[in-house]
Scaffold this motif. Structure first.
Motif, PDB file in Angstrom:
ATOM      1  N   VAL A 665       0.827  -1.208   0.000  1.00 52.05           N
ATOM      2  CA  VAL A 665       0.000   0.000   0.000  1.00 52.05           C
ATOM      3  C   VAL A 665       0.863   1.260   0.000  1.00 52.05           C
ATOM      4  CG1 VAL A 665      -1.823   1.234   1.233  1.00 52.05           C
ATOM      5  CG2 VAL A 665      -1.809  -1.273   1.206  1.00 52.05           C
ATOM      6  N   ASP A 666       1.940   1.280   0.796  1.00 55.57           N
ATOM      7  CA  ASP A 666       2.794   2.474   0.852  1.00 55.57           C
ATOM      8  C   ASP A 666       3.467   2.721  -0.505  1.00 55.57           C
ATOM      9  OD1 ASP A 666       2.099   2.827   3.484  1.00 55.57           O
ATOM     10  OD2 ASP A 666       3.893   1.838   4.285  1.00 55.57           O
ATOM     11  N   THR A 701      -8.162   1.398   1.651  1.00 62.26           N
ATOM     12  CA  THR A 701      -7.449   0.257   2.233  1.00 62.26           C
ATOM     13  C   THR A 701      -6.964   0.588   3.638  1.00 62.26           C
ATOM     14  OG1 THR A 701      -6.730  -0.398   0.014  1.00 62.26           O
ATOM     15  CG2 THR A 701      -5.555  -1.362   1.881  1.00 62.26           C
ATOM     16  N   ARG A 702      -6.557   1.814   3.843  1.00 61.45           N
ATOM     17  CA  ARG A 702      -6.054   2.236   5.161  1.00 61.45           C
ATOM     18  C   ARG A 702      -7.176   2.576   6.144  1.00 61.45           C
ATOM     19  NH1 ARG A 702      -1.426   6.305   2.684  1.00 61.45           N
ATOM     20  NH2 ARG A 702       0.241   4.730   2.457  1.00 61.45           N
ATOM     21  N   GLY A 703      -8.429   2.547   5.662  1.00 59.30           N
ATOM     22  CA  GLY A 703      -9.545   2.880   6.530  1.00 59.30           C
ATOM     23  C   GLY A 703      -9.786   4.358   6.681  1.00 59.30           C
ATOM     24  N   GLU A 704      -9.154   5.157   5.835  1.00 62.29           N
ATOM     25  CA  GLU A 704      -9.323   6.620   5.890  1.00 62.29           C
ATOM     26  C   GLU A 704     -10.494   7.000   4.982  1.00 62.29           C
ATOM     27  OE1 GLU A 704      -5.536   7.905   4.514  1.00 62.29           O
ATOM     28  OE2 GLU A 704      -4.449   7.232   6.306  1.00 62.29           O
ATOM     29  N   PRO A 706     -13.112   9.312   4.943  1.00 60.85           N
ATOM     30  CA  PRO A 706     -13.376  10.659   4.413  1.00 60.85           C
ATOM     31  C   PRO A 706     -12.410  11.042   3.289  1.00 60.85           C
ATOM     32  CG  PRO A 706     -13.485  10.659   6.812  1.00 60.85           C
ATOM     33  CD  PRO A 706     -12.932   9.325   6.412  1.00 60.85           C
ATOM     34  N   ARG A 707     -11.102  10.708   3.487  1.00 64.34           N
ATOM     35  CA  ARG A 707     -10.130  11.029   2.435  1.00 64.34           C
ATOM     36  C   ARG A 707     -10.404  10.192   1.181  1.00 64.34           C
ATOM     37  NH1 ARG A 707      -5.321  13.064   0.948  1.00 64.34           N
ATOM     38  NH2 ARG A 707      -3.847  11.725  -0.189  1.00 64.34           N
ATOM     39  N   ALA A 708     -10.745   8.927   1.362  1.00 65.34           N
ATOM     40  CA  ALA A 708     -11.062   8.067   0.216  1.00 65.34           C
ATOM     41  C   ALA A 708     -12.226   8.641  -0.566  1.00 65.34           C
ATOM     42  CB  ALA A 708     -11.389   6.650   0.694  1.00 65.34           C
ATOM     43  N   ARG A 709     -13.271   9.066   0.150  1.00 63.18           N
ATOM     44  CA  ARG A 709     -14.453   9.657  -0.497  1.00 63.18           C
ATOM     45  C   ARG A 709     -14.074  10.920  -1.262  1.00 63.18           C
ATOM     46  NH1 ARG A 709     -19.952   9.595   1.112  1.00 63.18           N
ATOM     47  NH2 ARG A 709     -21.174  10.872  -0.323  1.00 63.18           N
ATOM     48  N   GLU A 710     -13.279  11.771  -0.636  1.00 66.26           N
ATOM     49  CA  GLU A 710     -12.882  13.037  -1.270  1.00 66.26           C
ATOM     50  C   GLU A 710     -12.093  12.799  -2.554  1.00 66.26           C
ATOM     51  OE1 GLU A 710     -10.027  16.917  -0.326  1.00 66.26           O
ATOM     52  OE2 GLU A 710     -10.398  15.425   1.239  1.00 66.26           O
ATOM     53  N   MET A 711     -11.114  11.868  -2.483  1.00 63.20           N
ATOM     54  CA  MET A 711     -10.266  11.599  -3.646  1.00 63.20           C
ATOM     55  C   MET A 711     -11.088  11.011  -4.806  1.00 63.20           C
ATOM     56  SD  MET A 711      -7.072  12.439  -2.845  1.00 63.20           S
ATOM     57  CE  MET A 711      -7.874  13.855  -2.100  1.00 63.20           C
ATOM     58  N   ILE A 740     -20.830   2.960   0.828  1.00 64.12           N
ATOM     59  CA  ILE A 740     -21.376   1.877   1.654  1.00 64.12           C
ATOM     60  C   ILE A 740     -20.550   1.718   2.925  1.00 64.12           C
ATOM     61  CG2 ILE A 740     -21.666  -0.636   1.773  1.00 64.12           C
ATOM     62  CD1 ILE A 740     -22.507  -0.533  -1.183  1.00 64.12           C
ATOM     63  N   ALA A 741     -19.235   1.795   2.801  1.00 59.98           N
ATOM     64  CA  ALA A 741     -18.367   1.687   3.980  1.00 59.98           C
ATOM     65  C   ALA A 741     -18.640   2.816   4.976  1.00 59.98           C
ATOM     66  CB  ALA A 741     -16.905   1.702   3.551  1.00 59.98           C
ATOM     67  N   GLN A 742     -19.038   3.983   4.463  1.00 63.22           N
ATOM     68  CA  GLN A 742     -19.365   5.120   5.314  1.00 63.22           C
ATOM     69  C   GLN A 742     -20.785   5.066   5.856  1.00 63.22           C
ATOM     70  OE1 GLN A 742     -18.297   8.400   2.555  1.00 63.22           O
ATOM     71  NE2 GLN A 742     -16.879   9.065   4.158  1.00 63.22           N
ATOM     72  N   GLY A 743     -21.612   4.172   5.308  1.00 62.62           N
ATOM     73  CA  GLY A 743     -23.011   4.124   5.702  1.00 62.62           C
ATOM     74  C   GLY A 743     -23.881   5.107   4.953  1.00 62.62           C
TER      75      GLY A 743
END
Length: 858
Positions: A665-666, A701-704, A706-711, A740-743
């Protein structure tokens, strides 16, 4: 049963007679009945069902019949009715289920203002029925004492199949049709229709498949082999026709066998003569592995394997004036019932609507059909001459020509000589320029457009300005046909036999290689002009144009590889990578790109980088990640040498997706950050959009979240601006997964609805299981467990049918959702809804998903 049938017949005859019906024909246990008024027909039909339901049938059990009603004019001749109204009524009856009355839209319109017997009409929608060019609007009759719940009508739209719509009626072949259907409904598992060219084997196979479609729960599927000249392409053609996606690392035959093994399915393999050995071997393996599979093949000779049954397809029935030892008959009624005559008259009337069989032309028509030995293709070509000649002129021209050509090679069948003679005759009647154009047209594979014909064929001695007029002459002489297309204008095609004939003439002319060179040049230019649009706002239009000419592109690429033209081959690969990826033409593409890259040693780095990147994306689409990684690495190096930083950045970033899949991932994040810097330096929006998507995946993948949604949302916005619907759809899939992960089910469902629309618009049916699966996950998360189970069942059935597999991430998501569903639902209920979903077609599943999920999103 014999007693039950006698009671059945007695009841029906009594009811029909009491309601003013005229039984004009019986076929087995079926009645064909004419009424003066549709109300009388309907009252009789309702009475039939009520009486049969009330009857005590003893040990036989309930006797249920299906009834179809249609209204319109019909021709009464020889104590029988003929015409389209009768045919349509029969097709409507065939679509019904036992105990059901179906009526046409015409009949419903005549009855709805004053329906007899308090009848009501349930709208079942438009349906394509066997052998009918125009769909029929069907209604079910509803009334007291009649059953009301039935499955959808047994139409071509509801039952799984890929049988083409026929633009002309099917004439004759009652005996052969009965024999074919009886064999395949019985114990016969492999049946070959054998006969000479032009006798109508293909049409008989299609019509038989349409008639049998209700007997095969997994459908009837046609595989056309006429254009497959290489045995190595047989498996790819079969799997493509069935909609099966290849699985990386798994032999294609193994994938095919795994797909067909549980199916109850009829497979039609058409035009097998040029691949007899390969088709025979495949059939042996299929029948050995797949217990419920049946195969219908067409060929000029049998396959020669154990267990094969053959059905001869003779010419149509004729009155052979030579065998009868007398002149042609003078009475029209004497020849009217011969199928060959029916075919000639109908096809001639399609050209000249006022044409009919008369006392005056009966003799000439009989002679034409006799001289042509009843061969359907020959009769259709002769009938086309009615535009320029009368029937007596046609007959006179046939006599001398065929007498001259009877002395052909002794090992040729007479019918083959006759068909050859007919095409020879048609060819000899052409002007010299028409002959040149006809043989040059054979350089194209399948259809061709006017611009392509003018460009490729319009060379000395044919003036490009004359091509249109010459083409029109060939169309009028029925050597070339016109197909109207929604996109790209009309397409010009040739009958298979005419195409092979013209191809032989092209070889004899000595200009075949020069024509193939011109063909290559034209389609290379077309590919490069279209290439930017395959990923832009006009993507859908250009993908449809690509589909129209996919066989010509393939032929041009193969010629460039065969003649070792490295530059042209590399340019093709660079231009056509995207449509090959979107349409899923992967195995064929891989075969070519490996050959192309192997000979591309002295190509400038910038061009070679584009071609190598195209190959890398195709390998990635096939889940060949190691190969894709090597190609992307090579493409990045070449792009650097060729001073193309954007392409280098794209290849570098694609490697990031592979790093993420491998758990690095890194490393993936570092690659995407590097790509973002290149995008900023170059101003490349596609590169920025790609990297934003990648960074979103890394954040997910990192569980972030809000950042995933924004990107991902920003990436989606950029791809929308670029107009790349294919990628927009894939990003919407990712958007839904993050939501879905965010609900945030509202956003997830709106994204899925849009993605489903894109998949339908672009015609990418192989993606549909993933669409339905995503809807199922959304439904499960929203607590709609019954719907979720239905959709999961449907998605699983589609994956099985298409041979699709999950990635590791997708499998984990699927397992997690099903585990939650099992916790929330009673096991019996879960199984019930899973099974219900598995029985539904994709259109119904999408309707469930959209109606129950997307409305709330809206």
């Amino acid at each position: 049963m014999g007693h039950a049938l006698r009671v059945h017949d007695s009841i029906l005859r009594e009811i029909f007679l009491s309601n003013g019906g005229f039984v004009f024909k019986t076929v087995g246990d079926a009645f064909c009945v004419a009424f003066e008024q549709p109300s009388s027909a309907l009252l009789a039909a309702m009475d039939v069902h009520r009486r049969l339901t009330a009857e005590n049938w003893g040990p036989v059990g309930r006797v249920a019949v299906r009834i179809g009603i249609h209204s319109g004019p019909a021709e009464f001749r020889g104590n029988d009715y003929f015409g389209g109204t009768v045919n349509r009524a029969a097709r409507i009856e065939s679509a019904a289920h036992g105990g059901q009355i179906l009526i046409s839209g015409v009949t419903r319109d005549l009855l709805r203002d004053d329906p007899p017997g308090a009848a009501g009409f349930r709208d079942l929608g438009q349906h394509r029925l066997r052998s009918l060019e125009r769909p029929e609007h069907l209604f079910q009759v509803m009334a007291d004492g009649l059953a009301g719940d039935f499955p959808p009508p047994k139409s071509m739209d509801v039952l799984p199949n890929n049988l083409p719509v026929q633009s002309t009626s099917f004439i004759g072949r009652d005996k052969e049709m009965t024999s074919v259907t009886a064999a395949l409904e019985g114990r016969t598992r492999l049946l070959t229709l054998v006969g000479t060219g032009g006798t109508g084997k293909t049409r008989l196979a299609i019509e038989s498949g349409a008639r049998l479609i209700g007997a095969f729960r997994d459908g009837v599927w046609l595989v056309e082999l006429a254009l497959v000249g290489d045995a190595s392409r047989l498996l790819q053609t079969v799997t493509s026709s069935l909609g099966i996606r290849e699985e990386p690392g798994r032999p294609l035959q193994e994938t095919l066998l795994g797909f067909l093994k549980p199916k109850k399915l009829l497979l039609i393999l058409d035009n097998c003569e040029q691949l007899t050995g390969s088709v025979a071997s495949l059939c042996v393996e299929l029948l050995k592995t797949c217990p419920d599979l049946k195969i219908l093949t067409t060929s000029r000779h049998s396959l020669g394997i154990a267990g094969e049954a053959t059905q001869p397809v003779p010419p149509l029935s004729i009155l052979d004036v030579n065998r009868e030892g007398r002149g042609a008959p003078s009475l029209a009624s004497e020849i009217a019932e011969y199928d060959a005559v029916k075919l000639f008259v109908e096809r001639a009337a399609a050209i000249r609507p006022d044409f009919v069989l008369t006392q005056e032309n009966a003799s000439a028509i009989a002679e034409i059909c006799s001289r042509l030995d009843g061969i359907p293709l020959a009769i259709e070509l002769a009938a086309a001459r009615i535009r320029l000649l009368d029937v007596r002129q046609i007959a006179e021209r046939l006599v001398d020509r065929f007498r001259l050509l009877r002395g052909g090679a002794s090992d040729r069948l007479p019918h083959q000589q006759t068909l050859q003679a007919l095409i020879d005759w048609s060819y000899d009647l052409l002007s010299e320029d028409e002959k040149i154009l006809l043989r040059r047209l054979s350089v194209f594979v399948a259809g061709r457009g006017l611009e392509a014909i003018e460009s490729v064929c319009g060379t000395d001695p044919v003036d490009p300005a004359d091509v249109l007029d010459l083409l029109q002459q060939l169309v009028e002489k029925s050597l070339v046909s016109v197909e109207e297309k929604e996109h790209g204008g009309p397409r010009f095609t040739m009958l298979e036999s005419v195409w092979h004939y013209a191809r032989a003439k092209l070889r004899e002319s000595g200009e075949q290689n020069a024509l193939r060179d011109r063909h290559l040049e034209y389609f290379l230019k077309l590919a490069e002009e279209a290439s930017p649009h395959f990923s832009g706002p006009k993507q859908k239009h250009y993908l449809e144009l690509f589909n129209e000419d996919v066989f010509n592109f393939e032929a041009a690429v193969r010629w460039s590889v065969k003649t070792s033209r490295a530059m042209e081959s590399v340019r093709f690969l660079a231009a056509l990578g995207r449509p090959l990826e979107v349409r899923g033409y992967l195995s064929e593409a891989r075969e070519q790109y490996l050959a192309i890259l192997d000979m591309a040693t002295d190509i400038e780095p910038a061009l070679l980088a584009k071609a190598t990147a195209s190959a890398a994306r195709l390998a990635w689409a096939m889940d060949l990640y190691e190969e894709a990684g090597e190609l992307f690495t090579r493409a990045e190096e070449l792009a650097g040498s060729g001073n193309d930083p954007v392409l280098a950045g794209l290849c570098h970033s694609f490697l990031g997706f592979m790093d993420r899949s491998n758990g690095q991932v890194d490393a993936a994040g570092t690659r995407f950050e590097h790509g973002m810097k290149v995008a900023e330096q170059t101003g490349s929006l596609p590169l920025r959009a790609l990297c934003l998507s990648g960074l979103g995946r890394v954040a997910l993948t990192r569980g972030e979240l809000p950042r995933a949604r924004e990107m991902i949302e920003e990436s989606l916005l950029l791809y929308r601006g670029l107009g790349d619907l294919w990628i927009v759809g894939l990003i919407l899939w990712g958007t839904a997964r993050v939501a879905i992960a965010q609900g945030d089910l509202l956003r997830a469902e709106s994204a899925l609805c849009e993605w489903a629309g894109i998949v339908e618009s672009l015609g990418n049916g192989w993606l549909m299981p993933y669409v339905i699966e995503a809807f199922a996950v959304a439904a499960q998360c929203s607590g709609e467990h019954d719907r979720a189970a239905t959709l999961f069942g449907g998605a699983e059935a589609m994956r099985e049918r298409l041979g699709a597999r999950f990635t590791q991430d997708e499998q984990e998501e699927h397992d997690s959702a099903l585990t939650s569903l099992r916790t929330a639902m009673d096991p019996a209920q879960l199984e019930k809804f899973l099974n219900q979903g598995a029985e539904k077609n994709p259109a119904d599943l999408l309707l469930i998903a959209r109606r129950n999920l997307c409305h709330r999103a809206a």
